[in-house]
Design a protein around this motif. Structure first.
Motif, mmCIF file in Angstrom:
data_model
loop_
_atom_site.group_PDB
_atom_site.id
_atom_site.type_symbol
_atom_site.label_atom_id
_atom_site.label_comp_id
_atom_site.label_asym_id
_atom_site.label_seq_id
_atom_site.Cartn_x
_atom_site.Cartn_y
_atom_site.Cartn_z
ATOM 1 N N SER A 1 10.071 11.531 16.191
ATOM 2 C CA SER A 1 9.700 10.229 15.718
ATOM 3 C C SER A 1 10.396 10.124 14.112
ATOM 4 O O SER A 1 10.572 11.157 13.555
ATOM 5 C CB SER A 1 8.126 10.221 15.284
ATOM 6 O OG SER A 1 7.657 11.226 14.594
ATOM 7 N N ALA A 2 10.289 8.919 13.697
ATOM 8 C CA ALA A 2 10.736 8.889 12.358
ATOM 9 C C ALA A 2 9.951 9.651 11.202
ATOM 10 O O ALA A 2 10.471 10.056 10.262
ATOM 11 C CB ALA A 2 10.756 7.250 11.821
ATOM 12 N N ALA A 3 8.630 9.635 11.684
ATOM 13 C CA ALA A 3 7.865 10.544 10.571
ATOM 14 C C ALA A 3 8.465 11.902 10.672
ATOM 15 O O ALA A 3 8.239 12.579 9.656
ATOM 16 C CB ALA A 3 6.497 10.359 10.927
ATOM 17 N N ASP A 4 8.550 12.646 11.968
ATOM 18 C CA ASP A 4 8.977 13.864 11.933
ATOM 19 C C ASP A 4 10.377 14.017 11.153
ATOM 20 O O ASP A 4 10.398 14.993 10.324
ATOM 21 C CB ASP A 4 9.203 14.158 13.450
ATOM 22 C CG ASP A 4 7.884 14.375 14.271
ATOM 23 O OD1 ASP A 4 6.841 14.576 13.428
ATOM 24 O OD2 ASP A 4 7.889 14.368 15.391
ATOM 25 N N ARG A 5 11.302 12.903 11.450
ATOM 26 C CA ARG A 5 12.608 13.473 10.684
ATOM 27 C C ARG A 5 12.381 13.091 9.220
ATOM 28 O O ARG A 5 12.974 13.946 8.394
ATOM 29 C CB ARG A 5 13.441 12.183 11.059
ATOM 30 C CG ARG A 5 14.031 12.393 12.684
ATOM 31 C CD ARG A 5 15.344 11.325 13.000
ATOM 32 N NE ARG A 5 14.675 10.040 13.054
ATOM 33 C CZ ARG A 5 14.437 9.353 14.352
ATOM 34 N NH1 ARG A 5 14.311 10.307 15.351
ATOM 35 N NH2 ARG A 5 14.014 8.407 14.106
ATOM 36 N N LYS A 6 11.384 12.375 8.805
ATOM 37 C CA LYS A 6 11.138 12.155 7.201
ATOM 38 C C LYS A 6 10.415 13.460 6.658
ATOM 39 O O LYS A 6 11.191 14.032 5.491
ATOM 40 C CB LYS A 6 10.252 11.107 6.959
ATOM 41 C CG LYS A 6 10.006 10.629 5.642
ATOM 42 C CD LYS A 6 9.199 9.674 5.194
ATOM 43 C CE LYS A 6 9.020 9.357 3.626
ATOM 44 N NZ LYS A 6 8.296 8.308 3.371
ATOM 45 N N GLU B 1 12.388 15.570 3.555
ATOM 46 C CA GLU B 1 11.701 15.999 2.702
ATOM 47 C C GLU B 1 11.550 17.592 2.275
ATOM 48 O O GLU B 1 11.928 17.944 1.276
ATOM 49 C CB GLU B 1 10.074 15.452 2.400
ATOM 50 C CG GLU B 1 10.299 13.897 2.559
ATOM 51 C CD GLU B 1 8.809 13.339 2.818
ATOM 52 O OE1 GLU B 1 7.924 14.054 3.140
ATOM 53 O OE2 GLU B 1 8.820 12.055 2.272
ATOM 54 N N ALA B 2 11.472 18.259 3.175
ATOM 55 C CA ALA B 2 11.435 19.635 3.195
ATOM 56 C C ALA B 2 12.860 20.244 2.757
ATOM 57 O O ALA B 2 12.995 21.075 2.083
ATOM 58 C CB ALA B 2 10.924 20.219 4.769
ATOM 59 N N GLN B 3 13.687 19.646 3.329
ATOM 60 C CA GLN B 3 15.318 20.032 3.120
ATOM 61 C C GLN B 3 15.508 19.753 1.770
ATOM 62 O O GLN B 3 15.991 20.507 0.796
ATOM 63 C CB GLN B 3 16.133 19.234 4.022
ATOM 64 C CG GLN B 3 17.691 19.806 3.698
ATOM 65 C CD GLN B 3 17.716 21.456 4.068
ATOM 66 O OE1 GLN B 3 17.698 21.705 5.139
ATOM 67 N NE2 GLN B 3 18.334 21.919 3.038
ATOM 68 N N ILE B 4 14.910 18.718 1.075
ATOM 69 C CA ILE B 4 15.288 18.183 -0.352
ATOM 70 C C ILE B 4 14.327 19.190 -1.157
ATOM 71 O O ILE B 4 14.968 19.549 -2.122
ATOM 72 C CB ILE B 4 14.922 16.703 -0.662
ATOM 73 C CG1 ILE B 4 15.782 15.770 0.137
ATOM 74 C CG2 ILE B 4 14.732 16.428 -2.026
ATOM 75 C CD1 ILE B 4 15.464 14.387 0.020
ATOM 76 N N ALA B 5 13.217 19.537 -0.875
ATOM 77 C CA ALA B 5 12.386 20.320 -1.794
ATOM 78 C C ALA B 5 13.115 21.859 -1.723
ATOM 79 O O ALA B 5 13.152 22.317 -2.736
ATOM 80 C CB ALA B 5 11.032 20.616 -1.035
ATOM 81 N N LEU B 6 13.517 22.170 -0.636
ATOM 82 C CA LEU B 6 14.251 23.518 -0.541
ATOM 83 C C LEU B 6 15.524 23.610 -1.399
ATOM 84 O O LEU B 6 15.708 24.442 -2.053
ATOM 85 C CB LEU B 6 14.542 23.894 1.006
ATOM 86 C CG LEU B 6 15.094 25.163 1.191
ATOM 87 C CD1 LEU B 6 14.349 26.348 0.879
ATOM 88 C CD2 LEU B 6 15.682 25.392 2.673
ATOM 89 N N ASP B 7 16.463 22.450 -1.294
ATOM 90 C CA ASP B 7 17.686 22.441 -2.217
ATOM 91 C C ASP B 7 17.182 22.330 -3.409
ATOM 92 O O ASP B 7 17.828 22.993 -4.389
ATOM 93 C CB ASP B 7 18.271 21.205 -1.554
ATOM 94 C CG ASP B 7 19.099 21.206 -0.434
ATOM 95 O OD1 ASP B 7 18.863 22.340 0.306
ATOM 96 O OD2 ASP B 7 19.336 20.149 0.283
ATOM 97 N N ASP B 8 15.943 21.753 -4.099
ATOM 98 C CA ASP B 8 15.706 21.395 -5.351
ATOM 99 C C ASP B 8 15.313 22.852 -5.851
ATOM 100 O O ASP B 8 15.670 23.295 -6.981
ATOM 101 C CB ASP B 8 14.467 20.574 -5.570
ATOM 102 C CG ASP B 8 14.929 19.172 -5.588
ATOM 103 O OD1 ASP B 8 16.133 18.941 -5.345
ATOM 104 O OD2 ASP B 8 14.093 18.259 -5.282
ATOM 105 N N LEU B 9 14.686 23.642 -5.126
ATOM 106 C CA LEU B 9 14.269 24.936 -5.401
ATOM 107 C C LEU B 9 15.431 25.881 -5.501
ATOM 108 O O LEU B 9 15.469 26.835 -6.653
ATOM 109 C CB LEU B 9 13.279 25.619 -4.339
ATOM 110 C CG LEU B 9 12.819 26.978 -4.536
ATOM 111 C CD1 LEU B 9 11.744 27.265 -5.752
ATOM 112 C CD2 LEU B 9 12.030 27.576 -3.348
#
Length: 152
Positions: free
Chosen positions: A88-93, A97-105
Motif C-alpha cells: 500500500s501507499a502507507a507501507d511504501r511511505k 521514511e525508515a530509509q531516510i532516517a537510516l541515511d541521516d543516521l
C-alpha cells in the motif's frame, strides 16, 4: 561342518544393510535390532545383492550401502497460486521514511567520526610538543646534575 550361510538384507530407505548369517536371529543380532524386522516385512532373505560377496567374505559383519534417494518434484497445489499483494501507499511511505532516517543516521555518524579524528590528531600534536619540551628541559637538568656531581 560349518553352518550354511544365508544372505539377509533390510533397508531404512536411505541405506541397505546386508549380512551373511546362518539364521534370522543371528542376522537380527548383527543388525542390533530389538524387533523382528522379518515379521514386519522390513527384512528379507535374499539370493543375490551388490553386497553379497562382501557379506559372505566376513560373516556376521553388516555391510552398509548408501542408497541414491531421488525425491519427486512437488507439483504445485491447485488454488495455491495466490495473487501477490501489492504494498500500500502507507507501507511504501513507511519504508521511505525508515530509509531516510537510516541515511541521516549514517551521515551524522560520519560527521562525528571525522570530528573525533580531527580531535585525535590535535591531541597527538600536543603530545608531541609536550614530549619535545620535556626532552629539552630534561637535557638541561641532566647537564646541571652532571656539573654538580663533578664538583663533589
Amino acid at each position: 561342518m560349518a553352518p550354511r550361510l544365508k544372505l539377509f538384507e533390510w533397508s531404512d530407505g536411505f541405506h541397505t544393510f546386508t549380512v551373511a548369517a546362518s539364521s534370522r536371529p543371528k542376522a537380527l543380532a548383527a543388525w542390533g535390532s530389538g524387533q523382528d524386522l522379518f515379521a514386519t516385512g522390513l527384512a528379507k532373505e535374499i539370493d543375490d545383492s551388490p553386497d553379497a560377496e562382501a557379506a559372505k567374505a566376513s560373516p556376521g559383519t553388516v555391510i552398509e550401502r548408501r542408497l541414491d534417494v531421488k525425491l519427486p518434484a512437488s507439483a504445485p497445489k491447485k488454488g495455491a497460486a495466490k495473487k501477490t499483494k501489492q504494498p500500500s501507499a502507507a507501507d511504501r511511505k513507511r519504508v521511505e521514511e525508515a530509509q531516510i532516517a537510516l541515511d541521516d543516521l549514517d551521515a551524522m555518524h560520519g560527521q562525528a567520526a571525522r570530528r573525533l579524528d580531527e580531535e585525535l590528531q590535535a591531541i597527538r600534536a600536543r603530545r608531541e610538543e609536550e614530549r619535545t619540551a620535556y626532552e629539552a628541559q630534561r637535557e638541561k637538568l641532566q647537564a646541571r646534575l652532571e656539573r654538580a656531581r663533578a664538583k663533589l
